[in-house]
Design an enzyme around this catalytic site. Structure first.
Site, short mmCIF file in Angstrom:
data_model
loop_
_atom_site.label_atom_id
_atom_site.label_comp_id
_atom_site.label_asym_id
_atom_site.label_seq_id
_atom_site.Cartn_x
_atom_site.Cartn_y
_atom_site.Cartn_z
NE ARG A 294 10.47 -4.01 -11.55
CZ ARG A 294 9.94 -2.81 -12.08
NH1 ARG A 294 8.76 -3.09 -12.39
NH2 ARG A 294 10.72 -1.69 -11.98
CD GLU B 54 8.58 -7.68 -17.41
OE1 GLU B 54 9.30 -6.70 -17.90
OE2 GLU B 54 7.67 -7.97 -16.49
CG HIS C 121 6.89 -3.81 -17.57
ND1 HIS C 121 7.93 -4.56 -16.65
CD2 HIS C 121 6.56 -2.81 -16.95
CE1 HIS C 121 8.05 -3.53 -15.95
NE2 HIS C 121 7.33 -2.59 -15.97
CB VAL C 122 2.03 -1.28 -21.54
CG1 VAL C 122 2.56 -1.85 -22.76
CG2 VAL C 122 0.72 -2.16 -21.00
N GLY C 123 2.40 -0.65 -17.79
CA GLY C 123 1.83 0.19 -16.64
C GLY C 123 1.97 1.69 -16.79
CG LEU D 51 -2.34 0.92 1.27
CD1 LEU D 51 -3.23 0.28 0.01
CD2 LEU D 51 -2.92 1.15 2.45
NE ARG E 21 5.67 8.44 -3.91
CZ ARG E 21 6.91 8.21 -3.31
NH1 ARG E 21 7.21 6.92 -3.42
NH2 ARG E 21 7.51 8.87 -2.84
CB ILE E 22 1.34 2.42 -7.41
CG1 ILE E 22 2.39 2.91 -8.11
CG2 ILE E 22 0.56 1.45 -8.41
CD1 ILE E 22 3.45 2.30 -8.94
C1 8YV Z 1 8.88 1.16 -16.65
C2 8YV Z 1 8.17 0.20 -14.42
O1 8YV Z 1 8.49 0.21 -17.77
O2 8YV Z 1 8.68 2.41 -13.35
C3 8YV Z 1 8.80 1.35 -13.17
O3 8YV Z 1 9.40 0.44 -12.20
O4 8YV Z 1 8.12 -0.77 -14.31
C4 8YV Z 1 8.00 1.13 -15.75
O5 8YV Z 1 7.43 2.23 -15.35
C5 8YV Z 1 10.56 0.72 -16.49
O6 8YV Z 1 11.08 1.34 -15.52
C6 8YV Z 1 10.96 1.17 -17.78
O7 8YV Z 1 12.17 0.35 -18.14
#
Ligand code: 8YV
Length: 328
Positions: A242, A271, A289-291, A162, A164-165
Site C-alpha cells: 500500500r 491512487e 496497482h496491477v499486482g 513476511l 503469505r505474499i
Molecule cells: C486489488 C489489492 O487491486 O487485494 C488487494 O489488497 O490491492 C488488489 O488485489 C484491490 O483489492 C481491488 O480493489
C-alpha cells in the site's frame, strides 16, 4: 455464536460499496438484486435514510471499503465482504465492536502479487522499462549502447512483512540466489531468514527493500526518511503493498537527490494520482496497482468473494473471515 449459526440473517439485502470487477457488479445486480451505494453525498444520505436498515451484507474492495460513518448508517449489517486481500479502507475495529464480520480474498492472489514484486525488482535494477523507452525513442541508433545496469541474482533483499505474499516473494528470490532477511511485527520462528528488529536495521543490511506489509494505521509511513537513508544511494525500493506504508514525499526527495538508486512501485499514496516528479524520473518503474490484475487471479478473487457472500447469506458465517461475524 450459536444464535448467529441458528438464525439466518433477517433479510437478504446486499449493498455494493464502490466499483468492482464488471462481472462481479453484474452478478451482484442480477443474481442478488444488490443495491449500489450512491457516491454523490446528498443522494447517498437519502439512500441510507430510506434503505440503510435493510442492508445485511456489503460487498466492497480495498479501493473503497466501509468506514465508521457508513457502518453506523447500516444498523443491521452482518458482514462486509471485501474483494481483495487488503482491507485497510474498512474500519475493522468498528466492525468487530459491532459484531459485523469482515472477509477478504487471501491466498488466491499470492502468486500474482509476488510475481509482480519480482518483476518490478528486476525491471528497476536492470532498467528494462527505461531501456524499452530508449529503443522506442530511436536512441540505440543515435546514442549507442544502453548504460550498464545492476545484477539482481545474489543480491541482499529485505522484506517488510513476511506474510503469505512476503513469503512467496522470498521463495522466488531464493531461487535467484538472493540473501533474504525480513522485518515483521512478530519474528517468525520457522522462517529460514534473518530477522531485523526494525525497518531501519533491515534497510541498513540490504541492497533492495521490498514492502509486503498490510496497509492501515499500524504501518503508516513505516518506511520513512530514516529507512530510506539506511537503504542508501545504491539501494532500491519495491512496493507492492500500500502507498501509505511509505512516506512518498521522502521517497521522491531521496530519488531526486540521488540518495536512493531507484524504486519499483505498484501502489501510491493517493491512487490513481502519481506525482509528476515520479512520472518524470527514468530510474523508477510505475505500475497502476496491477499486482493481482490477471484474468486468472481476478476470477479466483471474484469466486471467493461470492463464496463468502453466499456463505454469509446462507449460514451467517464467512469462508475467509478477517473478523468472524458476531464476535465483538
Ligand atoms: C486489488 C489489492 O487491486 O487485494 C488487494 O489488497 O490491492 C488488489 O488485489 C484491490 O483489492 C481491488 O480493489
Amino acid at each position: 455464536m450459536d444464535d448467529i449459526m441458528s438464525t439466518p440473517p433477517r433479510s437478504r439485502t446486499v449493498l455494493r460499496v464502490g466499483p468492482l470487477k464488471d462481472s462481479l457488479e453484474r452478478t451482484l445486480a442480477e443474481d442478488y438484486g444488490a443495491y449500489v451505494l450512491p457516491s454523490e453525498p446528498a443522494e447517498r444520505e437519502a439512500f441510507l435514510a430510506s434503505h440503510g436498515a435493510e442492508i445485511t451484507a456489503a460487498v466492497t474492495s480495498g479501493r473503497t471499503g466501509v468506514d465508521a460513518a457508513l457502518l453506523s448508517a447500516l444498523p443491521n449489517l452482518g458482514a462486509i465482504v471485501n474483494f481483495g486481500v487488503g482491507y485497510d479502507t474498512t474500519d475493522v475495529d468498528a466492525a468487530a465492536a459491532r459484531g459485523v464480520g469482515v472477509s477478504n480474498t487471501p491466498d488466491v492472489l499470492t502468486d500474482c502479487v509476488a510475481d509482480t514484486a519480482v518483476g518490478l525488482l528486476i525491471d528497476v535494477m536492470r532498467g528494462f522499462s527505461a531501456a524499452d523507452r530508449y529503443v522506442r525513442a530511436g536512441r540505440w541508433v543515435t546514442d549507442g549502447d544502453y548504460p550498464l545496469t545492476h545484477r539482481v541474482s545474489g543480491r541482499r533483499v529485505g522484506i517488510i512483512g513476511l506474510g503469505r505474499i512476503g513469503s512467496a516473494i522470498a521463495k522466488r528470490l531464493n531461487a535467484f540466489g538472493c540473501v533474504i532477511s525480513y522485518h515483521n511485527r512478530h519474528r517468525k520462528p520457522d522462517a529460514p531468514y534473518e530477522y531485523a528488529e526494525s525497518p531501519v536495521e533491515l534497510a541498513r543490511g540490504v541492497d533492495v527493500l521490498v514492502i509486503a506489509a498490510a496497509g492501515g494505521s499500524g504501518t503508516e509511513h513505516l518506511v520513512d526518511a530514516d529507512v530510506i537513508a539506511a537503504l542508501g544511494p545504491s539501494g532500491y525500493l519495491v512496493n507492492i503493498a500500500r502507498g501509505s506504508v511509505v512516506d512518498q514525499a521522502a521517497l521522491i526527495d531521496a530519488l531526486s537527490d540521488g540518495r536512493l538508486a531507484g524504486a519499483g512501485l505498484d501502489v501510491f499514496a493517493d491512487e490513481p494520482h502519481v506525482p509528476a516528479e515520479l512520472i518524470a524520473m527514468d530510474h523508477v518503474v510505475l505500475l497502476p496497482h496491477v499486482g493481482s490484475a490477471t484474468v486468472e487471479t481476478r476470477a479466483a478473487m471474484e469466486e471467493l468473494t461470492l463464496r463468502n457472500l453466499d456463505e454469509f447469506l446462507a449460514t451467517g458465517r464467512l469462508v475467509t473471515p478477517v473478523v468472524p461475524p458476531g464476535s465483538p
